[in-house]
Scaffold this active site. Structure first.
Site, short mmCIF file in Angstrom:
data_model
loop_
_atom_site.label_atom_id
_atom_site.label_comp_id
_atom_site.label_asym_id
_atom_site.label_seq_id
_atom_site.Cartn_x
_atom_site.Cartn_y
_atom_site.Cartn_z
N GLY A 136 2.68 -4.02 -8.61
CA GLY A 136 4.08 -4.02 -8.19
C GLY A 136 4.26 -4.81 -6.91
O GLY A 136 5.25 -5.55 -6.74
N THR A 137 3.30 -4.69 -6.01
CA THR A 137 3.37 -5.41 -4.74
C THR A 137 3.42 -6.92 -4.99
O THR A 137 4.22 -7.64 -4.39
CB THR A 137 2.14 -5.07 -3.88
N HIS A 193 2.25 1.99 -12.50
CA HIS A 193 1.69 3.31 -12.16
C HIS A 193 2.76 4.25 -11.62
O HIS A 193 2.63 5.46 -11.72
CB HIS A 193 0.49 3.18 -11.20
N CYS A 224 0.15 10.26 12.02
CA CYS A 224 -1.27 10.62 12.03
C CYS A 224 -1.89 10.47 10.65
O CYS A 224 -3.11 10.50 10.51
CB CYS A 224 -1.43 12.04 12.55
#
Lengths: 350, 85
Positions: A51-52, A171, A295
């Site tokens: 997808g990226t 996905h 974090c």
């Protein structure tokens, strides 16, 4: 399906020998099935390795095809794939969002009319908080095409209108990893922003993973076929999570639009809670959740989406429901959450 | 309200959270709110990038007034809050 495709679809679909022709047939079938499920033409569909990559190719191809300039006007809550593409091959004009994550539409249109703008990029739905954007409801100048990152919604929701190029990720709809979908409208001015190749599909580079592409197409058809029923059920379950978390956990902020949102996604932040500890404790109890807290990020910076919305970034949990998640599963999560949060807060004396 | 230099504001208490990770600066803020009088200013100095978002969000959630961001004497980011309750 996948195993049969591995047996039959291993060859290079450009070759003229029997196994090559068979692979080509399977690739064409996958393209037609994908186009039908999405309501587009088969020749508008390109399969990419992710997808990226579909985002990079789709958006930067519109920039390359522009006669106006290289500026991309985009919302502050776009996926990092869009932001990285703009940083690499265009210049950015970022438009802010409201507290629920929806873009200020007036700003988007006003900026799109500026000289030098090549394209507008606006997601169909936010991948972290689920808020739907009003893609297709903007009056953009005729020569400023719209790119929509549809990775978070493709399959689950119909595509909006008004885009010149769009991207999806298999996905995300429950298909295999390693398959993205790039859609480019027939009349769009799109030019390959990367080195080209000599393939069946002029927009793709390299040899498509045909078995995975077939599995992606089959799962997309299945998701589309059952989405009315699944979406209604998931939407109701997310309502339960939103209501119970807000009522039962003190000092919590449930974020994103409560109604006009993805059916399966819910995000909230708990004051004074370390996001990493929360993910770890929930995982120990069998709940796999994501987090936008600093974090938990490799960069140690908070989610730019939460930041742009101005909502609490620490103690953040993003819950994605599966298609078979039940009311009992959701209640089990809501039952353990208050004590998990209280226990983490007690570690710092709060 | 932001960007005015630190000493110009009458801050009653400044918390040194420079080296603390998220979410400790906000926890320190909550712990020390009672150390200033209603109407007084309390400031958190923190390098944690999340503090820039989380201090204003905390103020909204806890009904306190977020005055703005400036810098401490050493140039570290400082977030100023007025106690309302």
């Amino acid at each position: 399906m996948l195993l049969a495709a591995l047996d039959r679809g291993y060859a290079d679909p450009r070759r003229l020998h029997r196994s090559g022709r068979e692979a080509r047939l399977l690739l064409d079938n996958a393209r037609e099935a994908t186009a039908e499920a999405l309501g587009v033409r088969p020749d508008e569909v390109t399969f990419t390795p992710s997808g990226t990559h579909a985002v990079h190719l789709g958006l930067l191809g519109l920039v390359r095809g522009s006669r106006r300039g290289t500026v991309v006007v985009h919302s502050a809550v776009e996926h990092s794939a869009v932001r990285h593409a703009v940083a690499w091959g265009a210049s950015a004009c970022e438009v802010g969002v409201e507290g629920d994550g929806r873009v200020y539409d007036g700003d988007l249109v006003e900026n799109a009319c500026s000289p030098g703008v090549a394209a507008v990029a606006l997601q169909t739905a936010n991948h972290e908080v689920g808020t739907l954007q009003d893609v297709g409801r903007f009056e953009l100048p005729n020569d400023v095409p719209l790119f929509t990152d549809a990775c978070a919604s493709m399959g689950r929701l119909p595509l909006p209108s008004g885009w010149a190029a769009a991207a999806g990720s298999a996905h995300k709809w429950g298909g295999p990893a390693g398959v993205g979908v790039l859609l480019v409208r027939k009349r769009a001015r799109w030019r390959n922003p990367f080195p080209g190749d000599d393939r069946v599909d002029e927009r793709s580079t390299g040899f498509e993973n045909i078995p995975a592409v077939l599995a992606a197409a089959a799962s997309l058809q299945a998701v589309v076929a059952e989405r009315d029923e699944v979406n209604a059920r998931q939407h109701g379950l997310v309502d339960v999570v939103r209501r119970r978390v807000a009522a039962e956990v003190p000092d919590v902020e449930v974020v994103g639009d409560p109604d006009r949102r993805l059916p399966h996604l819910v995000t909230f932040s708990c004051l004074y809670v370390d996001g990493e500890a929360l993910v770890t404790e929930l995982d120990r109890r069998g709940f796999g959740v994501a987090s936008g807290s600093a974090c938990t990020a490799s960069t140690l910076t908070p989610s730019h989406v939460l930041e742009a919305m101005g909502v609490l970034t620490h103690g953040n949990v993003r819950l994605s429901l599966q298609r078979d998640t039940t009311r009992a599963d959701v209640d089990a999560f809501c039952d353990v959450l208050p004590e998990v949060v209280a226990e983490i807060r007690s570690r710092v004396g709060l | 309200m932001s960007d005015s230099p630190g000493p110009s504001r009458d801050v009653a208490l400044e918390l040194d959270c420079r080296d603390m990770p998220c979410p400790m600066p906000v926890i320190e803020l909550a712990r020390h709110l009672g150390d200033v009088k209603v109407g007084e200013l309390l400031a958190v100095v923190a390098h944690d990038p999340a503090a820039a978002v989380d201090v204003p969000a905390w103020c909204r959630m806890k009904a306190q007034d977020y005055v703005g961001a400036d810098v401490a004497d050493d140039g570290a980011p400082r977030y100023v809050v007025r106690r309302l309750t």
